[in-house]
Write a protein that holds these residues in place. Structure first.
Motif, PDB file in Angstrom:
ATOM      1  N   GLU A  14       4.304  27.811 -36.152  1.00  0.00           N
ATOM      2  CA  GLU A  14       3.895  28.677 -37.257  1.00  0.00           C
ATOM      3  C   GLU A  14       2.450  29.147 -37.084  1.00  0.00           C
ATOM      4  OE1 GLU A  14       3.358  28.276 -42.041  1.00  0.00           O
ATOM      5  OE2 GLU A  14       5.037  27.219 -41.115  1.00  0.00           O
ATOM      6  N   LEU A  15       1.571  28.246 -36.680  1.00  0.00           N
ATOM      7  CA  LEU A  15       0.170  28.596 -36.473  1.00  0.00           C
ATOM      8  C   LEU A  15       0.023  29.602 -35.329  1.00  0.00           C
ATOM      9  CD1 LEU A  15      -2.867  28.240 -37.013  1.00  0.00           C
ATOM     10  CD2 LEU A  15      -2.810  26.286 -35.440  1.00  0.00           C
ATOM     11  N   ILE A  16       0.701  29.361 -34.223  1.00  0.00           N
ATOM     12  CA  ILE A  16       0.624  30.261 -33.073  1.00  0.00           C
ATOM     13  C   ILE A  16       1.145  31.643 -33.448  1.00  0.00           C
ATOM     14  CG2 ILE A  16       1.446  30.679 -30.716  1.00  0.00           C
ATOM     15  CD1 ILE A  16      -0.679  28.435 -30.954  1.00  0.00           C
ATOM     16  N   GLU A  17       2.255  31.702 -34.182  1.00  0.00           N
ATOM     17  CA  GLU A  17       2.796  32.998 -34.609  1.00  0.00           C
ATOM     18  C   GLU A  17       1.816  33.714 -35.539  1.00  0.00           C
ATOM     19  OE1 GLU A  17       5.428  34.677 -33.464  1.00  0.00           O
ATOM     20  OE2 GLU A  17       5.585  33.018 -32.040  1.00  0.00           O
ATOM     21  N   SER A  18       1.177  32.970 -36.421  1.00  0.00           N
ATOM     22  CA  SER A  18       0.190  33.551 -37.328  1.00  0.00           C
ATOM     23  C   SER A  18      -0.986  34.132 -36.549  1.00  0.00           C
ATOM     24  CB  SER A  18      -0.296  32.489 -38.313  1.00  0.00           C
ATOM     25  OG  SER A  18      -1.296  33.003 -39.151  1.00  0.00           O
ATOM     26  N   ILE A  19      -1.437  33.411 -35.549  1.00  0.00           N
ATOM     27  CA  ILE A  19      -2.531  33.912 -34.710  1.00  0.00           C
ATOM     28  C   ILE A  19      -2.099  35.184 -33.988  1.00  0.00           C
ATOM     29  CG2 ILE A  19      -3.906  33.409 -32.641  1.00  0.00           C
ATOM     30  CD1 ILE A  19      -3.956  30.457 -33.628  1.00  0.00           C
ATOM     31  N   LYS A  20      -0.878  35.193 -33.445  1.00  0.00           N
ATOM     32  CA  LYS A  20      -0.375  36.381 -32.752  1.00  0.00           C
ATOM     33  C   LYS A  20      -0.305  37.575 -33.699  1.00  0.00           C
ATOM     34  CE  LYS A  20       2.366  34.029 -29.232  1.00  0.00           C
ATOM     35  NZ  LYS A  20       3.725  33.733 -28.740  1.00  0.00           N
ATOM     36  N   ARG A  21       0.160  37.341 -34.945  1.00  0.00           N
ATOM     37  CA  ARG A  21       0.219  38.442 -35.918  1.00  0.00           C
ATOM     38  C   ARG A  21      -1.189  38.950 -36.222  1.00  0.00           C
ATOM     39  NH1 ARG A  21       3.833  34.923 -38.390  1.00  0.00           N
ATOM     40  NH2 ARG A  21       2.311  34.409 -40.008  1.00  0.00           N
ATOM     41  N   GLY A  22      -2.137  38.040 -36.370  1.00  0.00           N
ATOM     42  CA  GLY A  22      -3.517  38.425 -36.638  1.00  0.00           C
ATOM     43  C   GLY A  22      -4.106  39.249 -35.506  1.00  0.00           C
ATOM     44  N   LEU A  23      -3.842  38.837 -34.275  1.00  0.00           N
ATOM     45  CA  LEU A  23      -4.341  39.585 -33.119  1.00  0.00           C
ATOM     46  C   LEU A  23      -3.708  40.973 -33.051  1.00  0.00           C
ATOM     47  CD1 LEU A  23      -4.421  36.739 -30.437  1.00  0.00           C
ATOM     48  CD2 LEU A  23      -6.387  37.840 -31.541  1.00  0.00           C
ATOM     49  N   LYS A  24      -2.414  41.043 -33.391  1.00  0.00           N
ATOM     50  CA  LYS A  24      -1.743  42.341 -33.399  1.00  0.00           C
ATOM     51  C   LYS A  24      -2.326  43.233 -34.494  1.00  0.00           C
ATOM     52  CE  LYS A  24       2.698  44.521 -33.075  1.00  0.00           C
ATOM     53  NZ  LYS A  24       4.086  44.362 -32.717  1.00  0.00           N
ATOM     54  N   ASP A  25      -2.629  42.658 -35.672  1.00  0.00           N
ATOM     55  CA  ASP A  25      -3.272  43.420 -36.748  1.00  0.00           C
ATOM     56  C   ASP A  25      -4.613  43.979 -36.283  1.00  0.00           C
ATOM     57  OD1 ASP A  25      -1.224  43.037 -38.545  1.00  0.00           O
ATOM     58  OD2 ASP A  25      -2.195  41.348 -39.576  1.00  0.00           O
ATOM     59  N   ILE A  26      -5.383  43.165 -35.598  1.00  0.00           N
ATOM     60  CA  ILE A  26      -6.676  43.629 -35.091  1.00  0.00           C
ATOM     61  C   ILE A  26      -6.471  44.762 -34.097  1.00  0.00           C
ATOM     62  CG2 ILE A  26      -8.671  42.978 -33.658  1.00  0.00           C
ATOM     63  CD1 ILE A  26      -8.417  40.146 -34.930  1.00  0.00           C
ATOM     64  N   GLU A  27      -5.523  44.584 -33.202  1.00  0.00           N
ATOM     65  CA  GLU A  27      -5.228  45.601 -32.188  1.00  0.00           C
ATOM     66  C   GLU A  27      -4.814  46.923 -32.833  1.00  0.00           C
ATOM     67  OE1 GLU A  27      -1.642  45.984 -29.082  1.00  0.00           O
ATOM     68  OE2 GLU A  27      -2.886  44.191 -28.772  1.00  0.00           O
ATOM     69  N   ASN A  28      -4.053  46.846 -33.939  1.00  0.00           N
ATOM     70  CA  ASN A  28      -3.574  48.046 -34.634  1.00  0.00           C
ATOM     71  C   ASN A  28      -4.586  48.591 -35.640  1.00  0.00           C
ATOM     72  OD1 ASN A  28      -1.141  47.923 -33.243  1.00  0.00           O
ATOM     73  ND2 ASN A  28      -0.160  46.685 -34.814  1.00  0.00           N
ATOM     74  N   GLY A  29      -5.699  47.892 -35.816  1.00  0.00           N
ATOM     75  CA  GLY A  29      -6.707  48.340 -36.768  1.00  0.00           C
ATOM     76  C   GLY A  29      -6.370  48.018 -38.207  1.00  0.00           C
ATOM     77  N   ASP A  30      -5.402  47.133 -38.411  1.00  0.00           N
ATOM     78  CA  ASP A  30      -5.006  46.738 -39.761  1.00  0.00           C
ATOM     79  C   ASP A  30      -5.908  45.602 -40.263  1.00  0.00           C
ATOM     80  OD1 ASP A  30      -2.941  48.569 -39.651  1.00  0.00           O
ATOM     81  OD2 ASP A  30      -1.519  47.096 -38.868  1.00  0.00           O
ATOM     82  N   VAL A  31      -7.185  45.919 -40.450  1.00  0.00           N
ATOM     83  CA  VAL A  31      -8.159  44.916 -40.870  1.00  0.00           C
ATOM     84  C   VAL A  31      -9.037  45.483 -41.983  1.00  0.00           C
ATOM     85  CG1 VAL A  31      -8.212  43.753 -38.630  1.00  0.00           C
ATOM     86  CG2 VAL A  31      -9.763  45.638 -39.069  1.00  0.00           C
ATOM     87  N   TYR A  32      -9.705  44.596 -42.698  1.00  0.00           N
ATOM     88  CA  TYR A  32     -10.615  44.993 -43.770  1.00  0.00           C
ATOM     89  C   TYR A  32     -11.959  44.297 -43.553  1.00  0.00           C
ATOM     90  CZ  TYR A  32      -6.240  46.316 -46.007  1.00  0.00           C
ATOM     91  OH  TYR A  32      -5.017  46.870 -46.280  1.00  0.00           O
ATOM     92  N   ASP A  33     -13.019  44.964 -43.936  1.00  0.00           N
ATOM     93  CA  ASP A  33     -14.340  44.345 -43.890  1.00  0.00           C
ATOM     94  C   ASP A  33     -14.401  43.222 -44.921  1.00  0.00           C
ATOM     95  OD1 ASP A  33     -16.137  47.435 -43.355  1.00  0.00           O
ATOM     96  OD2 ASP A  33     -15.354  46.012 -41.916  1.00  0.00           O
ATOM     97  N   PHE A  34     -15.073  42.169 -44.591  1.00  0.00           N
ATOM     98  CA  PHE A  34     -15.225  41.031 -45.488  1.00  0.00           C
ATOM     99  C   PHE A  34     -15.795  41.478 -46.827  1.00  0.00           C
ATOM    100  CE2 PHE A  34     -17.665  37.480 -47.209  1.00  0.00           C
ATOM    101  CZ  PHE A  34     -16.716  36.473 -47.203  1.00  0.00           C
ATOM    102  N   GLU A  35     -16.821  42.314 -46.764  1.00  0.00           N
ATOM    103  CA  GLU A  35     -17.474  42.787 -47.990  1.00  0.00           C
ATOM    104  C   GLU A  35     -16.513  43.574 -48.876  1.00  0.00           C
ATOM    105  OE1 GLU A  35     -18.788  43.306 -44.886  1.00  0.00           O
ATOM    106  OE2 GLU A  35     -20.339  41.758 -44.989  1.00  0.00           O
TER     107      GLU A  35
END
Length: 74
Positions: A47-68
């Motif tokens: 589950e953790l590895i899959e979550s990390i992979k999804r997060g990396l894919k989100d970053i790659e696709n630009g599906d991220v938000y600024d912390f602020e």
């Protein structure tokens, strides 16, 4: 590791008796075992590895938000 720390460890070890050295070795081996065990637990957590992979894919696709931006209206 910092040379100061290494030198301190060497100094301490040089002044230990043989049975104390055996305890030091046991403790070092325990620390190594503990680290390897924790690493294996992480690598075997599907589950953790899959979550990390999804997060990396989100970053790659630009599906991220600024912390602020996330906490702007909190």
């Amino acid at each position: 590791m910092d040379n100061l720390l290494k030198n301190k460890v060497k100094e301490i070890i040089e002044n230990l008796q043989e049975e104390e050295l055996a305890e030091v070795i046991d403790f070092i081996e325990y620390l190594r075992f503990k680290e390897e065990k924790e690493e294996n637990e992480i690598l075997n957590d599907v589950e953790l590895i899959e979550s990390i992979k999804r997060g990396l894919k989100d970053i790659e696709n630009g599906d991220v938000y600024d912390f602020e931006d996330v906490f702007k209206n909190v």
